[in-house]
Design a protein around this motif. Structure first.
Motif, short mmCIF file in Angstrom:
data_model
loop_
_atom_site.label_atom_id
_atom_site.label_comp_id
_atom_site.label_asym_id
_atom_site.label_seq_id
_atom_site.Cartn_x
_atom_site.Cartn_y
_atom_site.Cartn_z
N SER A 79 0.71 -1.34 0.03
CA SER A 79 -0.29 0.01 -0.04
C SER A 79 1.02 1.07 -0.19
N LEU A 80 1.90 1.22 0.77
CA LEU A 80 2.61 2.50 0.89
C LEU A 80 3.49 2.67 -0.54
N THR A 81 3.80 1.49 -1.19
CA THR A 81 4.49 1.54 -2.40
C THR A 81 3.58 2.21 -3.49
N TYR A 82 2.46 1.83 -3.51
CA TYR A 82 1.34 2.42 -4.38
C TYR A 82 1.14 4.04 -4.19
N ILE A 83 1.10 4.04 -2.86
CA ILE A 83 0.98 5.58 -2.43
C ILE A 83 2.05 6.56 -2.69
N ALA A 84 3.24 6.15 -2.75
CA ALA A 84 4.53 6.65 -3.13
C ALA A 84 4.58 6.85 -4.58
N GLY A 85 4.16 5.80 -5.27
CA GLY A 85 3.99 5.89 -6.65
C GLY A 85 3.26 6.78 -7.38
N LEU A 86 1.93 7.18 -6.59
CA LEU A 86 1.05 8.22 -7.02
C LEU A 86 1.92 9.54 -6.88
N PHE A 87 2.45 9.74 -5.75
CA PHE A 87 3.11 10.99 -5.61
C PHE A 87 4.13 11.26 -6.47
N LEU A 88 5.00 9.95 -6.88
CA LEU A 88 6.01 10.25 -7.64
C LEU A 88 5.34 10.37 -9.13
N LEU A 89 4.39 9.98 -9.36
CA LEU A 89 3.80 9.97 -10.93
C LEU A 89 3.38 11.56 -11.17
N PHE A 90 2.84 12.09 -9.98
CA PHE A 90 2.61 13.58 -10.03
C PHE A 90 4.04 14.45 -10.12
N PHE A 100 6.62 13.54 -11.49
CA PHE A 100 7.33 13.20 -12.71
C PHE A 100 6.51 14.21 -13.71
N ALA A 101 5.46 14.31 -13.63
CA ALA A 101 4.52 14.92 -14.73
C ALA A 101 4.25 16.25 -14.68
N GLY A 102 4.38 16.79 -13.04
CA GLY A 102 4.10 18.12 -12.66
C GLY A 102 5.03 19.26 -13.13
N PRO A 103 4.47 20.24 -13.96
CA PRO A 103 5.30 21.22 -14.22
C PRO A 103 5.57 22.33 -13.04
N TYR A 104 5.64 21.95 -11.87
CA TYR A 104 5.94 22.81 -10.60
C TYR A 104 7.04 22.55 -9.85
N TRP A 105 7.99 22.22 -10.12
CA TRP A 105 9.23 21.83 -9.39
C TRP A 105 9.91 23.18 -8.77
N LEU A 106 9.91 24.24 -9.74
CA LEU A 106 10.35 25.43 -9.28
C LEU A 106 9.42 26.60 -10.06
N GLU A 107 8.96 27.52 -9.39
CA GLU A 107 8.04 28.64 -9.64
C GLU A 107 8.40 29.89 -9.19
N PHE A 121 6.19 16.74 -3.61
CA PHE A 121 5.90 15.45 -3.99
C PHE A 121 6.90 14.46 -4.12
N ALA A 122 7.81 14.66 -4.73
CA ALA A 122 9.20 13.98 -4.97
C ALA A 122 10.01 13.63 -3.66
N VAL A 123 9.85 14.70 -2.84
CA VAL A 123 10.65 14.58 -1.27
C VAL A 123 9.73 13.54 -0.73
N ILE A 124 8.29 13.83 -0.66
CA ILE A 124 7.18 12.77 0.07
C ILE A 124 7.44 11.20 -0.58
N ALA A 125 7.62 11.04 -1.75
CA ALA A 125 7.52 9.91 -2.41
C ALA A 125 8.87 9.04 -1.85
N PHE A 126 10.14 9.86 -1.77
CA PHE A 126 11.32 9.02 -1.47
C PHE A 126 11.24 8.57 -0.14
N MET A 127 10.49 9.51 0.77
CA MET A 127 10.37 9.11 2.20
C MET A 127 9.38 7.77 2.52
N ILE A 128 8.38 7.88 1.70
CA ILE A 128 7.42 6.70 1.79
C ILE A 128 7.94 5.56 1.23
N PHE A 129 8.74 5.62 0.12
CA PHE A 129 9.55 4.49 -0.61
C PHE A 129 10.40 3.76 0.57
N GLY A 130 11.07 4.89 1.30
CA GLY A 130 11.96 4.35 2.22
C GLY A 130 11.29 3.59 3.39
#
Length: 243
Positions: A20-31, A33-40, A182-191
């Motif tokens: 379940s944690l892997t799936y949740i982290a995967g969603l955060f990672l997908l957002f 990966f595709a999201g255009p808001y790494w820096l604004e 979201f990328a930061v959250i994903a790597f922590m949940i993956f851990g």
């Protein structure tokens, strides 16, 4: 126990939680990966640069000072589009390409881990999963752990270079945004998921080894009473799928 009567062992709680944690982290990672808001840029700064992601930049009538022709870059465009051809080398420095590679690898590995864990949870194919469950969980652990490691490197590299003065103009006007978060959250949940899957893989390996020891004991036992008892235990182990 009979496999035909659905009396086979279900996936453990640790496997379910890790999946379940892997799936949740995967969603955060997908957002991320595709999201255009790494820096604004801050809205109140009225900067010509608006926001960017790994694959997209958005400008508002931006004029690149080193370009010899008077061209305005406006709107949001794919980083490899023809619109950004003349400034792509500036928009895509080497360190950003490394970030793209790490995030892409993390996404691919996480998707692979999700497929394997889905098969383990639903027990399909049944006999293969019951016999090689510890291998499947171990493989998923490796994929999830690598995803977490790659994402950590990606967010560390991006965070350390996002305010370079040789990249985007006026870096003090910019701020890390939600796609980066979201990328930061994903790597922590993956851990966390990787830790759970690691201990579960160890547990399944021990059960597998005990089952093999049981077979060896049965082959060397002489008394008929002991032989019958071990044979009964062996049938239970086989029904559980550990041998």
């Amino acid at each position: 126990m009979s496999v035909a009567d659905n009396e086979y062992p279900k996936a453990s709680n640790a496997t379910l939680i890790g999946s379940s944690l892997t799936y949740i982290a995967g969603l955060f990672l997908l957002f991320a990966f595709a999201g255009p808001y790494w820096l604004e840029s801050y809205p109140e700064m009225f900067s010509e640069f608006k926001h960017m992601g790994l694959w997209e930049y958005c400008f508002n009538r931006f004029r690149f000072p080193s370009y010899q022709f008077d061209k305005l870059f406006h709107g949001c465009h794919y980083i490899f589009s023809e619109e950004y051809y003349v400034i792509r080398e500036w928009l895509l420095p080497g360190w950003l390409m490394i970030v793209q590679a790490f995030v892409t690898l993390a996404l691919m590995l996480s998707l692979l881990a999700q497929i394997v864990l889905a098969c383990v949870v639903v027990r399909w194919p049944l006999r293969t999963v019951l016999r090689y469950e510890w291998i499947c969980v171990s493989f998923a652990f490796i994929c999830v752990a690598l995803s977490s490691s790659f994402l950590f490197l990606a967010v560390a590299i991006f965070g350390g270079n996002a305010y370079r003065r040789d990249w985007l103009l006026y870096p003090s006007f910019n701020v890390l945004s939600w796609s980066y978060a979201f990328a930061v959250i994903a790597f922590m949940i993956f851990g966390v998921a990787a830790v759970l899957l690691y201990f579960e893989a160890q547990k399944l390996y021990e059960l597998r080894r005990e089952a093999k020891n049981l077979v060896a004991q049965m082959q060397h036992s002489q008394p008929s009473n002991t032989l019958h008892q071990l044979h009964h235990q062996l049938q239970q182990q086989r029904a559980a799928g550990y041998i």
